[in-house]
Design a protein around this motif. Sequence first.
Motif, mmCIF file in Angstrom:
data_model
loop_
_atom_site.group_PDB
_atom_site.id
_atom_site.type_symbol
_atom_site.label_atom_id
_atom_site.label_comp_id
_atom_site.label_asym_id
_atom_site.label_seq_id
_atom_site.Cartn_x
_atom_site.Cartn_y
_atom_site.Cartn_z
ATOM 1 N N VAL A 1 0.843 -1.198 0.000
ATOM 2 C CA VAL A 1 0.000 0.000 0.000
ATOM 3 C C VAL A 1 0.880 1.250 0.000
ATOM 4 C CG1 VAL A 1 -1.736 1.302 1.273
ATOM 5 C CG2 VAL A 1 -1.902 -1.188 1.146
ATOM 6 N N ALA A 2 1.989 1.205 0.743
ATOM 7 C CA ALA A 2 2.914 2.338 0.784
ATOM 8 C C ALA A 2 3.505 2.603 -0.595
ATOM 9 C CB ALA A 2 4.017 2.071 1.801
ATOM 10 N N SER A 3 3.795 1.531 -1.345
ATOM 11 C CA SER A 3 4.339 1.683 -2.692
ATOM 12 C C SER A 3 3.334 2.353 -3.625
ATOM 13 C CB SER A 3 4.737 0.318 -3.251
ATOM 14 O OG SER A 3 5.219 0.426 -4.574
ATOM 15 N N ILE A 4 2.066 1.986 -3.494
ATOM 16 C CA ILE A 4 1.019 2.613 -4.308
ATOM 17 C C ILE A 4 0.881 4.096 -3.938
ATOM 18 C CG2 ILE A 4 -1.458 2.596 -4.817
ATOM 19 C CD1 ILE A 4 -1.402 -0.443 -4.276
ATOM 20 N N ALA A 5 0.941 4.380 -2.633
ATOM 21 C CA ALA A 5 0.827 5.764 -2.162
ATOM 22 C C ALA A 5 2.017 6.593 -2.637
ATOM 23 C CB ALA A 5 0.741 5.779 -0.633
ATOM 24 N N ARG A 6 3.214 6.006 -2.591
ATOM 25 C CA ARG A 6 4.424 6.718 -3.008
ATOM 26 C C ARG A 6 4.379 7.052 -4.501
ATOM 27 N NH1 ARG A 6 7.700 3.156 -1.293
ATOM 28 N NH2 ARG A 6 7.491 3.823 0.886
ATOM 29 N N THR A 7 3.831 6.131 -5.290
ATOM 30 C CA THR A 7 3.704 6.371 -6.732
ATOM 31 C C THR A 7 2.806 7.569 -7.008
ATOM 32 O OG1 THR A 7 4.043 4.025 -7.241
ATOM 33 C CG2 THR A 7 2.943 5.365 -8.915
ATOM 34 N N HIS A 8 1.727 7.710 -6.223
ATOM 35 C CA HIS A 8 0.823 8.844 -6.414
ATOM 36 C C HIS A 8 1.501 10.154 -6.003
ATOM 37 C CE1 HIS A 8 -2.809 11.076 -6.918
ATOM 38 N NE2 HIS A 8 -2.938 11.345 -5.620
ATOM 39 N N SER A 9 2.257 10.133 -4.897
ATOM 40 C CA SER A 9 2.972 11.344 -4.462
ATOM 41 C C SER A 9 3.944 11.809 -5.542
ATOM 42 C CB SER A 9 3.727 11.077 -3.152
ATOM 43 O OG SER A 9 2.820 10.841 -2.093
ATOM 44 N N GLN A 10 4.674 10.871 -6.113
ATOM 45 C CA GLN A 10 5.637 11.222 -7.157
ATOM 46 C C GLN A 10 4.933 11.730 -8.408
ATOM 47 O OE1 GLN A 10 9.098 11.172 -6.738
ATOM 48 N NE2 GLN A 10 8.925 12.389 -8.612
ATOM 49 N N ASP A 11 3.778 11.150 -8.726
ATOM 50 C CA ASP A 11 3.032 11.588 -9.908
ATOM 51 C C ASP A 11 2.520 13.014 -9.732
ATOM 52 O OD1 ASP A 11 1.807 10.806 -12.540
ATOM 53 O OD2 ASP A 11 -0.041 11.280 -11.449
ATOM 54 N N MET A 12 2.111 13.373 -8.521
ATOM 55 C CA MET A 12 1.647 14.742 -8.273
ATOM 56 C C MET A 12 2.788 15.738 -8.450
ATOM 57 S SD MET A 12 -1.182 14.588 -5.178
ATOM 58 C CE MET A 12 -0.194 13.629 -3.998
ATOM 59 N N ILE A 13 4.003 15.351 -8.026
ATOM 60 C CA ILE A 13 5.161 16.229 -8.211
ATOM 61 C C ILE A 13 5.512 16.339 -9.689
ATOM 62 C CG2 ILE A 13 7.656 16.386 -7.843
ATOM 63 C CD1 ILE A 13 7.227 15.421 -5.004
ATOM 64 N N ASP A 14 5.565 15.205 -10.354
ATOM 65 C CA ASP A 14 5.984 15.188 -11.763
ATOM 66 C C ASP A 14 5.022 15.953 -12.665
ATOM 67 O OD1 ASP A 14 8.151 13.668 -11.038
ATOM 68 O OD2 ASP A 14 7.252 11.752 -11.645
ATOM 69 N N ASN A 15 3.723 15.879 -12.345
ATOM 70 C CA ASN A 15 2.717 16.502 -13.215
ATOM 71 C C ASN A 15 2.098 17.763 -12.611
ATOM 72 O OD1 ASN A 15 2.431 14.504 -15.594
ATOM 73 N ND2 ASN A 15 2.323 13.167 -13.799
ATOM 74 N N ASN A 16 2.683 18.217 -11.511
ATOM 75 C CA ASN A 16 2.322 19.510 -10.924
ATOM 76 C C ASN A 16 0.819 19.647 -10.637
ATOM 77 O OD1 ASN A 16 2.881 22.107 -9.944
ATOM 78 N ND2 ASN A 16 2.513 23.055 -11.929
ATOM 79 N N TYR A 17 0.307 18.734 -9.821
ATOM 80 C CA TYR A 17 -1.079 18.842 -9.389
ATOM 81 C C TYR A 17 -1.201 18.333 -7.956
ATOM 82 C CZ TYR A 17 -1.781 13.753 -9.940
ATOM 83 O OH TYR A 17 -1.713 12.384 -9.808
ATOM 84 N N PHE A 18 -2.335 18.602 -7.329
ATOM 85 C CA PHE A 18 -2.585 18.149 -5.964
ATOM 86 C C PHE A 18 -4.045 17.718 -5.883
ATOM 87 C CE2 PHE A 18 -3.792 19.060 -1.484
ATOM 88 C CZ PHE A 18 -2.931 18.167 -0.860
ATOM 89 N N ASP A 19 -4.244 16.403 -6.061
ATOM 90 C CA ASP A 19 -5.619 15.895 -6.092
ATOM 91 C C ASP A 19 -5.574 14.377 -5.961
ATOM 92 O OD1 ASP A 19 -8.354 15.183 -6.927
ATOM 93 O OD2 ASP A 19 -8.475 17.287 -7.556
ATOM 94 N N HIS A 20 -6.701 13.799 -5.558
ATOM 95 C CA HIS A 20 -6.800 12.339 -5.486
ATOM 96 C C HIS A 20 -6.886 11.729 -6.889
ATOM 97 C CE1 HIS A 20 -7.346 12.349 -1.122
ATOM 98 N NE2 HIS A 20 -8.173 13.373 -1.280
#
Length: 228
Positions: free
Chosen positions: A128-147
């Motif tokens: 679950v932590a790996s899935i969460a970490r992937t989302h955090s990195q995606d928000m940084i890479d694509n410059n957004y903050f959302d579920h």
Amino acid sequence: MVYRIDNRPKKSHRGKYTMLGIILGLALAFGGLYVYDNHKDAINGNVDSIKQFAIKQIPKDSPIIQVTQGDSVKPEVVSSQQPIQSSPVEQTQTDSIDIPSLEKQIHEQINQIRQSNGLNSLVFDSKVASIARTHSQDMIDNNYFDHTAPNGVTTQNRFFDAHYPCFPIGENIEEINLENQDILSTDIVNTWMNSPEHKTNILESIYSSEGIGISISGDNVMITQDFC
């Protein structure tokens, strides 16, 4: 035919030329003194101007180093184009952050809050932590903050794509500036607890596990907390 030989000593003009040279030299010397006496202020001013011009040709930022020659030391101007050795780059705050340790700190604080509210502790799930970490990195890479990502991928989609069954699914996200690691974990948890929606997830009794995933870029810290 009779040839006469003139044995009379010839007159020399050397003395006359020497005298003329002396007289001319004295005239030039006295003339120079006369000109200097009557124009010395202007002449001295020109000399000062030349000195100032020469000084201005040295860049103001030229460093002065001490060059030792025997027992004497004299300053030497280093050319502004000469590379100057810089001091080693100090370690940045980002390099000093231990992300797994920070994720663990947040997890432990979440469990302390749940225990103080009479709830069971959550198991830290690395998947679950790996899935969460992937989302955090995606928000940084694509410059957004959302579920939900800009391409429409939701929290449920991320778990489905990872082939990890989880129901029901809960998610908290947070974006915060980089600070001291110990204070950082407390600030993250306090921010969630001060938000009714995030607090509801943290205190939900139906969840049995969670994963914390953090990504950092510069001073920007992105956190995703997923519940199962």
